[in-house]
Design a protein around this motif. Structure first.
Motif, PDB file in Angstrom:
ATOM      1  N   ILE A  65       0.829  -1.197   0.000  1.00 34.73           N
ATOM      2  CA  ILE A  65       0.000   0.000   0.000  1.00 34.73           C
ATOM      3  C   ILE A  65       0.868   1.253   0.000  1.00 34.73           C
ATOM      4  CG2 ILE A  65      -0.242   0.085   2.511  1.00 34.73           C
ATOM      5  CD1 ILE A  65      -2.824   1.111  -0.185  1.00 34.73           C
ATOM      6  N   ILE A  66       2.052   1.171   0.611  1.00 34.62           N
ATOM      7  CA  ILE A  66       2.956   2.313   0.602  1.00 34.62           C
ATOM      8  C   ILE A  66       3.421   2.609  -0.819  1.00 34.62           C
ATOM      9  CG2 ILE A  66       5.239   3.121   1.360  1.00 34.62           C
ATOM     10  CD1 ILE A  66       4.724   1.621   4.005  1.00 34.62           C
ATOM     11  N   ASP A  67       3.760   1.565  -1.575  1.00 37.50           N
ATOM     12  CA  ASP A  67       4.132   1.758  -2.979  1.00 37.50           C
ATOM     13  C   ASP A  67       2.954   2.320  -3.777  1.00 37.50           C
ATOM     14  OD1 ASP A  67       6.638   0.795  -2.446  1.00 37.50           O
ATOM     15  OD2 ASP A  67       6.269  -1.216  -3.267  1.00 37.50           O
ATOM     16  N   THR A  68       1.751   1.833  -3.489  1.00 34.11           N
ATOM     17  CA  THR A  68       0.554   2.320  -4.183  1.00 34.11           C
ATOM     18  C   THR A  68       0.343   3.802  -3.910  1.00 34.11           C
ATOM     19  OG1 THR A  68      -0.505   0.144  -4.058  1.00 34.11           O
ATOM     20  CG2 THR A  68      -1.942   2.031  -4.428  1.00 34.11           C
ATOM     21  N   MET A  69       0.507   4.220  -2.660  1.00 32.78           N
ATOM     22  CA  MET A  69       0.335   5.637  -2.317  1.00 32.78           C
ATOM     23  C   MET A  69       1.394   6.501  -2.988  1.00 32.78           C
ATOM     24  SD  MET A  69      -0.995   5.668   1.667  1.00 32.78           S
ATOM     25  CE  MET A  69       0.207   4.537   2.368  1.00 32.78           C
ATOM     26  N   ALA A 124      -0.233   3.097   6.191  1.00 33.15           N
ATOM     27  CA  ALA A 124       1.225   2.927   6.237  1.00 33.15           C
ATOM     28  C   ALA A 124       1.637   2.273   7.553  1.00 33.15           C
ATOM     29  CB  ALA A 124       1.910   4.271   6.063  1.00 33.15           C
ATOM     30  N   CYS A 125       1.025   2.699   8.654  1.00 32.49           N
ATOM     31  CA  CYS A 125       1.324   2.077   9.949  1.00 32.49           C
ATOM     32  C   CYS A 125       0.988   0.590   9.930  1.00 32.49           C
ATOM     33  CB  CYS A 125       0.545   2.770  11.065  1.00 32.49           C
ATOM     34  SG  CYS A 125       1.205   4.386  11.556  1.00 32.49           S
ATOM     35  N   ASP A 126      -0.172   0.258   9.366  1.00 33.58           N
ATOM     36  CA  ASP A 126      -0.597  -1.141   9.299  1.00 33.58           C
ATOM     37  C   ASP A 126       0.422  -1.982   8.538  1.00 33.58           C
ATOM     38  OD1 ASP A 126      -2.880  -0.552  10.716  1.00 33.58           O
ATOM     39  OD2 ASP A 126      -4.204  -0.533   8.967  1.00 33.58           O
ATOM     40  N   GLU A 127       0.887  -1.472   7.403  1.00 36.20           N
ATOM     41  CA  GLU A 127       1.841  -2.236   6.600  1.00 36.20           C
ATOM     42  C   GLU A 127       3.166  -2.419   7.332  1.00 36.20           C
ATOM     43  OE1 GLU A 127       4.024  -1.439   2.392  1.00 36.20           O
ATOM     44  OE2 GLU A 127       1.858  -1.781   2.311  1.00 36.20           O
TER      45      GLU A 127
END
Length: 287
Positions: free
Chosen positions: A7-11, A254-257
């Motif tokens: 999700i960080i890469d997606t953001m 981001a925290c979750d990932e």
């Protein structure tokens, strides 16, 4: 809800897309989007309320009900829209935007383009397509489709005008313990990447109204909004509250990932603010 890719890469790679190619969403794409919306857990916001979002398919901007959806020429060749509703109040709008943004990121990971629209669409045309309950309105919509490889000159000019590719630096957005001391990126501890994801998030006219204050122990992050005076006044609601929902979504995902657990609490710390336009929103406490 689970994301199939980082999700960080997606953001990091998400951009607003306003011109789409001629390819329709596949049955598989539509099934994924529909399944997401049918999962109640995906529609629960950070304060526990349930949001409502509908997937509206279009052909030449006309729905299967024969309703032509208007976007003042900003959007070309969309294949669908995400449309939701909320009451016009501070925390419901923030919560709605959190839920809505999480959905747009879900679509982005499959290569589907999105574009937040808060003021550049004709609300009355979209209101005919979904059911609105008492005191509800449509705060925003997003078109869906596959990005056209060559975006219009208009799109490039618009990105230049709103400085979409120019994000404010850390020292203009984030603070260390109080508003008197800017936060240095290398001093943010384990929350460096979640805070950076807030910085990279989309916002209306790229105003980036979020202001974060990190506690001394690096375990609490206070979220404030710096209102742009009279922004969206003509629309009858505070559009920049949507930006705060986006910021909270980027931060928490981001925290979750990264395996950093925490909770949202509304507990104003009583900090002296930079100016009268700054308003407290929420705090994130690491657990």
């Amino acid at each position: 809800m689970s994301f199939s890719t980082s999700i960080i890469d997606t953001m990091r790679r998400r951009q607003s897309i306003r011109t789409f190619d001629d390819n329709d969403l596949s049955a598989g794409d539509i099934n994924k989007l529909t399944a997401y919306l049918n999962d109640e857990s995906n529609l629960i916001g950070p304060f526990g309320a349930r949001g409502r979002i509908d997937l509206v398919l279009v052909q030449k901007n006309v729905t299967d009900k024969g309703i032509k959806l208007g976007t003042y020429g900003f959007i070309k060749h969309p294949k669908a829209y995400l449309v939701g509703s909320s009451v016009n109040a501070k925390y419901p709008l923030i919560e709605y935007a959190y839920i809505f943004h999480r959905m747009t990121l879900f679509a982005t990971q499959f290569g589907i383009g999105t574009c937040w629209m808060g003021g550049t669409f004709t609300r009355n045309s979209f209101e005919k397509e979904i059911q609105l309950y008492e005191d509800e309105f449509i705060p925003c919509v997003t078109p869906l489709g596959f990005p056209k490889e060559k975006q219009r000159v208009f799109d490039k000019a618009l990105r230049f005008v709103v400085r979409a590719d120019n994000k404010k630096p850390w020292e203009k957005l984030f603070y260390d313990e109080t508003f008197a001391a800017p936060l240095q990126r290398d001093n943010a501890g384990s929350l460096e990447i979640p805070i950076e994801m807030v910085r990279l998030g989309p916002s209306a006219s790229n105003k980036q109204p979020w202001r974060l204050v990190l506690s001394e122990n690096r375990e609490t992050c206070h979220f404030y909004i710096e209102h742009t005076p009279n922004y969206s006044k003509a629309l009858g609601y505070q559009m920049q509250l949507l930006d705060m929902g986006i910021a909270m979504c980027q931060f928490e995902l981001a925290c979750d990932e990264l395996g950093i657990s925490g909770i949202w609490v509304i507990d104003e710390p009583g900090l002296e603010r930079l100016n009268e336009n700054i308003e407290y929103v929420v705090s994130w406490n690491q657990q």
